[in-house]
Scaffold this active site. Structure first.
Site, short mmCIF file in Angstrom:
data_model
loop_
_atom_site.label_atom_id
_atom_site.label_comp_id
_atom_site.label_asym_id
_atom_site.label_seq_id
_atom_site.Cartn_x
_atom_site.Cartn_y
_atom_site.Cartn_z
N HIS A 105 0.77 -1.19 0.09
CA HIS A 105 -0.04 0.11 0.08
C HIS A 105 0.82 1.14 0.22
CE1 HIS A 105 -3.93 -2.06 0.43
NE2 HIS A 105 -3.45 -2.65 1.18
N GLU A 109 -6.05 -12.23 6.46
CA GLU A 109 -6.97 -10.96 6.45
C GLU A 109 -8.35 -11.10 5.65
OE1 GLU A 109 -4.33 -7.81 5.07
OE2 GLU A 109 -3.46 -9.07 3.51
N ASP A 132 -8.58 -5.60 6.23
CA ASP A 132 -9.20 -6.28 5.23
C ASP A 132 -10.00 -7.36 5.88
OD1 ASP A 132 -8.14 -5.61 2.52
OD2 ASP A 132 -6.10 -5.95 3.21
C1 3PY Z 1 -4.94 -4.81 7.22
O1 3PY Z 1 -5.50 -4.47 7.98
O2 3PY Z 1 -5.66 -5.16 6.33
C2 3PY Z 1 -3.81 -4.92 6.78
O3 3PY Z 1 -3.12 -5.23 5.97
C3 3PY Z 1 -2.70 -4.15 7.95
O4 3PY Z 1 -1.44 -3.99 7.71
MG MG Z 2 -4.65 -5.89 4.31
#
Ligand code: 3PY
Ligand code: MG
Length: 254
Positions: free
Chosen positions: A46, A148, A174
């Protein structure tokens, strides 16, 4: 010289604290290193950092303490190889949803016979001068797979069973998207997912990790008490945002 104190800490069951670099400049690495973090991960997923920027950023950590890690942009063999060659001592691999994907990440990190990482003279082995030493120490490179998605939570037992996976790093944002509750990272379903991942890690002897975004003593302590060991605290951009806004508000009352 080639070693990874973070991996040692995790194996001993001691928490390690890191943070996140999304503002891709070596000065940020220098500044965050001064805070005392055990490790710093450059966020290649990101941010707009590329591999050559990555090398420059981690030069800002050299000799200052933190172990350089990379949250890689994707679970790709060549992407991972190039960041390791640049000098990463740990990879945090996003969106790992099943054992097969976890195996792919491990294979990308390990040299043969365990994996398929290609070798060559690179920054990581001091351009060949430390070839043998680096090869021997490379087993200490940390492989954290990210949990995630709902699918990853569902498959967590098979993921942690993969040889060479050192731990699971949970991405709350995520994951909240995946559960259809964007940004609501404290809902019961999220707590349930965390408990499931923590239990699976404990059973398999793997290190549970979490990206934590609330910078209060109580909230960080509760994450430690929950059992997380590989803990990312915040993001550089948010630190700048919080500090600058607080300064302006203190001056103007706005
Ligand atoms: C998320 O919260 O999706 C992340 O990738 C945090 O680094
Ligand atoms: Mg993430």
């Amino acid at each position: 010289m080639y070693c990874n104190p973070v991996k040692k800490k995790l194996l001993e069951g001691r928490p390690s604290f890191g943070s996140w670099i999304q503002v891709p400049h070596p000065a940020v690495a220098e500044i965050l290193s001064g805070a005392g973090f055990d490790w710093l991960a450059v966020d290649m997923e990101h941010s707009d950092a590329g591999v050559s920027r990555y090398s420059d950023i981690i030069r800002g950590m050299y000799g200052r303490g933190p172990v350089p890690m990379a949250r890689v942009q994707e679970n790709d063999t060549l992407v991972i190889r190039r960041l390791l060659d640049a000098g990463a001592w740990g990879v945090i691999v996003p969106m790992v949803n099943c054992a097969q994907e976890a195996k792919k990440a491990v294979q990308a990190v390990r040299f043969p016979p365990e994996g398929i990482r290609g070798t060559g003279f690179a920054r990581a082995n001091d351009y060949g001068a430390g070839f043998d030493e680096y090869l021997a120490a490379s087993r200490d490179i940390l492989v954290m797979v990210m949990c995630e998605t709902m699918q990853s939570v569902d498959n967590i037992e098979e993921i942690v069973a993969v040889d060479g996976v050192d731990g699971v790093f949970m991405g709350p944002y995520d994951l909240s998207m995946s559960y259809g509750i964007p940004g609501k990272t404290n809902e019961p379903v999220m707590a349930k997912a965390r408990a499931k991942v923590l239990a699976a890690c404990k059973k398999a002897g793997k290190a549970p990790g979490l990206h934590h975004f609330t910078m209060t003593k109580e909230s960080i302590q509760s994450v430690i008490d929950e059992g997380f060991l590989f803990i990312a605290l915040g993001v550089d951009a948010s630190f700048i945002q919080a500090g600058s806004r607080a300064a302006f508000a203190a001056a103007t009352g706005k």
